[in-house]
Design a protein around this motif. Structure first.
Motif, short mmCIF file in Angstrom:
data_model
loop_
_atom_site.label_atom_id
_atom_site.label_comp_id
_atom_site.label_asym_id
_atom_site.label_seq_id
_atom_site.Cartn_x
_atom_site.Cartn_y
_atom_site.Cartn_z
N ILE A 11 1.02 9.87 -4.47
CA ILE A 11 1.35 11.12 -3.77
C ILE A 11 2.34 11.95 -4.58
O ILE A 11 2.16 13.15 -4.77
CB ILE A 11 1.92 10.80 -2.36
CG1 ILE A 11 0.82 10.22 -1.49
CG2 ILE A 11 2.51 12.07 -1.73
CD1 ILE A 11 1.31 9.64 -0.18
N ILE A 12 3.38 11.29 -5.11
CA ILE A 12 4.39 12.03 -5.89
C ILE A 12 3.74 12.68 -7.11
O ILE A 12 3.93 13.86 -7.38
CB ILE A 12 5.53 11.08 -6.32
CG1 ILE A 12 6.37 10.70 -5.10
CG2 ILE A 12 6.42 11.76 -7.36
CD1 ILE A 12 7.44 9.68 -5.38
N LEU A 13 2.93 11.91 -7.81
CA LEU A 13 2.27 12.45 -9.01
C LEU A 13 1.36 13.61 -8.62
O LEU A 13 1.33 14.65 -9.28
CB LEU A 13 1.46 11.34 -9.70
CG LEU A 13 1.11 11.62 -11.15
CD1 LEU A 13 2.35 11.65 -12.00
CD2 LEU A 13 0.13 10.57 -11.68
N GLY A 14 0.64 13.42 -7.51
CA GLY A 14 -0.25 14.47 -7.03
C GLY A 14 0.51 15.73 -6.69
O GLY A 14 0.12 16.84 -7.06
N LEU A 15 1.65 15.57 -6.00
CA LEU A 15 2.46 16.73 -5.60
C LEU A 15 2.99 17.46 -6.83
O LEU A 15 2.97 18.69 -6.89
CB LEU A 15 3.64 16.28 -4.72
CG LEU A 15 3.30 16.04 -3.25
CD1 LEU A 15 4.53 15.51 -2.52
CD2 LEU A 15 2.81 17.33 -2.59
N ILE A 16 3.46 16.69 -7.82
CA ILE A 16 3.98 17.31 -9.04
C ILE A 16 2.87 18.11 -9.71
O ILE A 16 3.03 19.29 -10.04
CB ILE A 16 4.53 16.24 -10.01
CG1 ILE A 16 5.80 15.61 -9.43
CG2 ILE A 16 4.85 16.87 -11.37
CD1 ILE A 16 6.34 14.47 -10.26
N ALA A 17 1.72 17.46 -9.88
CA ALA A 17 0.61 18.13 -10.56
C ALA A 17 0.20 19.39 -9.80
O ALA A 17 0.02 20.46 -10.38
CB ALA A 17 -0.58 17.17 -10.69
N LEU A 20 0.84 -1.19 0.00
CA LEU A 20 0.00 0.00 0.00
C LEU A 20 0.88 1.25 0.00
O LEU A 20 0.65 2.20 -0.76
CB LEU A 20 -0.92 0.01 1.22
CG LEU A 20 -1.86 1.21 1.30
CD1 LEU A 20 -2.95 1.11 0.24
CD2 LEU A 20 -2.48 1.31 2.69
N ALA A 21 1.93 1.21 0.84
CA ALA A 21 2.84 2.35 0.91
C ALA A 21 3.48 2.59 -0.46
O ALA A 21 3.57 3.73 -0.93
CB ALA A 21 3.92 2.10 1.96
N GLY A 22 3.90 1.49 -1.08
CA GLY A 22 4.51 1.62 -2.41
C GLY A 22 3.55 2.24 -3.40
O GLY A 22 3.88 3.17 -4.12
N GLY A 23 2.31 1.71 -3.40
CA GLY A 23 1.32 2.22 -4.33
C GLY A 23 0.97 3.67 -4.04
O GLY A 23 0.85 4.49 -4.95
N ALA A 24 0.86 3.99 -2.74
CA ALA A 24 0.47 5.35 -2.36
C ALA A 24 1.56 6.35 -2.73
O ALA A 24 1.27 7.47 -3.15
CB ALA A 24 0.17 5.40 -0.88
N THR A 25 2.84 5.93 -2.58
CA THR A 25 3.94 6.85 -2.88
C THR A 25 3.82 7.43 -4.27
O THR A 25 3.93 8.63 -4.47
CB THR A 25 5.29 6.10 -2.76
OG1 THR A 25 5.29 5.38 -1.55
CG2 THR A 25 6.45 7.08 -2.78
#
Lengths: 376, 318
Positions: free
Chosen positions: B32-38, B24-29
């Motif tokens: 989250i990264i994509l969300g932060l970039i966007a 889950l952590a792997g998937g969430a990372t």
């Protein structure tokens, strides 16, 4: 059994070689450091750093910004390391814009910039007031590739014509008028310019704007800036090296390239007509002369291009290090002052060896006075 | 015994839970990264959209000195170079894929596959430098000759217009084509290899020639995968920065002439960022990043949709 032993042998010899290498390089750094030290010591009469003990400096300072002075700063940092072994100075480059926004956000201790911060941006600097410390200057050459032409003279109006593609052949009447008695070929001119946003472009276009542009009621219509709207027929190269590469590989090409890259690529460069009407070659002396002819403002900002004086070369780049006057950490403040003091004393004798011109004495003294304001 | 089993069970559950947590952590990372970039690029580009408005997308001029920030020329350049790249790369890549899966003897297949994959690992800056030092000067006379052939021809005469240098849309398109060829070739090859042997043998048994077999069995089977690989290549070509930047000519231009210097979104961002001293300019560059991000997202969505549809159709058929 044999294989590991062989491998061990290989490892040992590699180690030995690298150790020898390390020993050699460290000894050479020390020598260079001592040489710079002695040269500076010979100049003690003019050195305001008398009494500066670099070996007391301890810690790390980080800067980023202008790439134009980077090789000068790198050279100075390498030599300073010999006499200030506990001090680490890192200068990251990245462009004046990056340096200024880094300092603005306080992610670096000092920034290198080729241009002056705009009045509306000053308030955005989170650390409050900052000072300009000019460090070094250098000429920007107009390098050309015409094997049959040994000497070339260009006036600002001709350069403006070439870069606006109004002058397209080397035997154009305007170029001929600048070069009486020189046989010019009918080769097509290839005007090379920077592909990337650049302080060199900024200084070059500012020179054209001041000499023949709107400021002078003349024919330069592209304005000035780190990027301008070049005509599509000009050729773009990345960095000074990229422009130098176009010039060196294209017969008939002309490009604005800083002196050290022009020399490294063995390019021929033109003498440019200055404000006094004299054609001057891009030498370090002519650049220092321009700095003497330039108007220096109270905050030590100035523009070298199109300066007064018979001996002044009219196209030059200037660069500053900017740092906050208010420093939270006195040790860091001392380190910044130490590095800048080195640049303006020992560094000035180092500069000509890598094709940068030292500051004229009056400006140098003013710059040293500004250093004291950091953390003071 | 019962105790031991319980013990085992509880241990298993712990491991299970830990495993679930880790994945889950792997998937969430990544989310989250994509969300932060966007979020960051959307936030930082707001200033540009506020000052330029929609003209950011319709203004062909990029003149920081005059405070004019338009991305149209660069959007156009990105589209043109990516199109050239795909047009050139697709036939070659499919040729490689078909040759390695259908035609080549196995002793020849392996080195070709290995070499194709090797092209994929060459750093893009190496392509750029090769382009600028070797290819661009060699291409200048070729461009001039080609533009001479088409001089005066109605449409082609404008597409293959006059050439003055080796740094052009075409050069960038060529370099990008070389860079995306291994992507399209290796994915297509893998898709083609999944074509059931029974289909191929069946076609051959019915008296089909090799080309008829390829057309009827292999290409129909792998159409979706091939389109997907082309779309991936297109996305790569649109986003490629340094290789394109070095050879494209860095000139804001909208022209049908592929032999004219131009510029693309990623190369402008790379070349202008260092000297972006004003807030609006910096924001405009980030807005271009956002534009590119959205463009590649669209390409990827289309690719996924095409692949999914063809896979569904294939399952329905078989």
């Amino acid at each position: 059994m044999n294989i590991p032993r062989k491998r061990l042998g290989a490892v040992v010899s590699v180690l030995a070689i690298s150790l020898i290498g390390a020993a050699c390089s460290s000894s050479s750094t020390t020598t260079a450091g001592t040489t710079a030290g002695t040269t500076a010591a010979g100049n003690t009469t003019t050195s305001a750093a008398a009494g500066m003990d670099y070996s007391k400096l301890d810690g790390k300072i980080v800067g980023s910004g202008a790439t134009f002075p980077k090789s000068f700063y790198d050279e100075a940092i390498a030599n300073l390391a010999g006499i200030a072994p506990k001090l680490t100075v890192e200068y990251g480059g990245g462009g004046s814009g990056k340096g200024r926004s880094d300092l603005q956000e306080q992610v670096v201790d000092f920034a290198g910039t080729d241009g002056v911060v705009k009045p509306e941006d000053i308030a955005k600097f989170k650390g409050g007031d900052f000072v300009y410390v000019p460090t070094v200057i250098a000429p920007i050459t107009l390098s050309y590739n015409l094997p049959s032409v040994k000497t070339l003279q260009l006036s600002p109006a001709t350069i403006a014509g070439i870069y606006q593609l109004k002058i397209t052949k080397w035997n154009d009447a305007a170029i001929a008028a600048d070069n009486p008695g020189v046989t010019l070929p009918a080769t097509t001119i290839v005007a090379a310019r920077r592909a990337d946003g650049s302080g060199t472009t900024d200084n070059f276009t500012k020179f054209l704007k001041a000499s023949v542009g709107t400021d002078a009621g003349g024919t330069w219509a592209l304005g000035s800036g780190s990027t301008v709207e070049w005509p599509a027929g000009t050729q773009a190269g990345d960095g000074n090296t990229g422009v130098a590469q176009i010039v060196s590989t294209t017969e008939g090409a002309i490009g604005y390239v800083d002196l050290s890259d022009a020399k490294a690529n063995k390019l021929s460069f033109a003498a440019i007509k200055n404000k006094a009407g004299k054609f001057v070659m891009p030498t370090l002396e002519a650049t220092s002369a321009a700095a003497e002819g330039a108007t220096i403002k109270d905050d030590l900002t100035f523009f070298l291009g199109w300066a007064d004086g018979d001996a002044s070369y009219p196209i030059a780049a200037q660069t500053w290090i900017i740092a906050y006057t208010k420093q939270a950490d006195p040790v860091k403040a001392a380190n910044i002052r130490g590095f800048l003091t080195y640049l303006l004393n020992e560094g000035q004798t180092l500069a000509p060896t890598i094709d940068y011109a030292p500051l004229p004495e009056t400006l140098r003294m003013k710059a040293i006075a500004n250093i004291a304001k950091i953390g003071g | 015994m019962a105790l031991a089993l319980d013990d085992l069970k509880s241990k298993n559950q712990t491991a299970d839970r830990a495993f679930r947590g880790a994945t889950l952590a792997g998937g969430a990372t990544i989310v989250i990264i994509l969300g932060l970039i966007a979020w960051t690029i959307a936030d930082k580009s707001r200033l540009a959209f506020k000052t330029e408005g929609l003209s950011f997308f319709t203004e062909p001029r990029w003149a920081p000195a005059a405070n004019v920030y338009g991305a149209l020329s660069f959007i156009y350049g990105t589209a043109v170079t990516a199109t050239i790249a795909v047009l050139l790369a697709v036939p070659v890549s499919l040729g490689i894929a078909l040759f390695t899966t259908q035609v080549a003897p196995s002793w020849l297949k392996r080195p070709i596959v290995a070499m194709t994959d090797l092209v994929a690992v060459v750093p893009s800056v190496v392509f750029g430098l090769w382009g600028i030092i070797f290819l661009a000067p060699k291409l200048t006379p070729v461009f001039k000759r080609v533009s001479g052939w088409f001089h005066g021809v109605p449409v082609l005469g404008r597409i293959f217009g006059p050439a003055s240098s080796g740094r052009t849309f075409m050069t960038a398109g060529l370099i990008l084509a070389i860079m995306i060829t291994p992507i399209i070739a290796s994915i297509s090859r893998e898709v083609m290899e999944t074509c059931p042997l029974t289909d191929r043998d069946g076609a051959l048994a019915l008296g089909a020639t090799r080309w008829e077999m390829i057309k009827g069995a292999v290409l129909t089977h792998s159409a979706g995968g091939i389109v997907g690989s082309v779309m991936l290549g297109l996305g790569r070509a649109m986003g490629e920065t340094i290789a394109a930047a070095l050879v494209i000519g860095s000139s804001a231009a909208i022209t049908a002439n592929v032999f004219s210097p131009g510029d693309s979104l990623p190369s402008v961002i790379a070349f202008e960022w260092g000297e972006a001293t004003s807030d609006v300019k910096r924001s405009a560059l980030i807005a271009m990043g956002l534009t590119l991000f959205v463009m590649t997202l669209i390409v990827n969505f289309v690719a996924t949709a095409v692949v999914n549809r063809s896979m569904k159709r294939m399952r329905g058929e078989s």
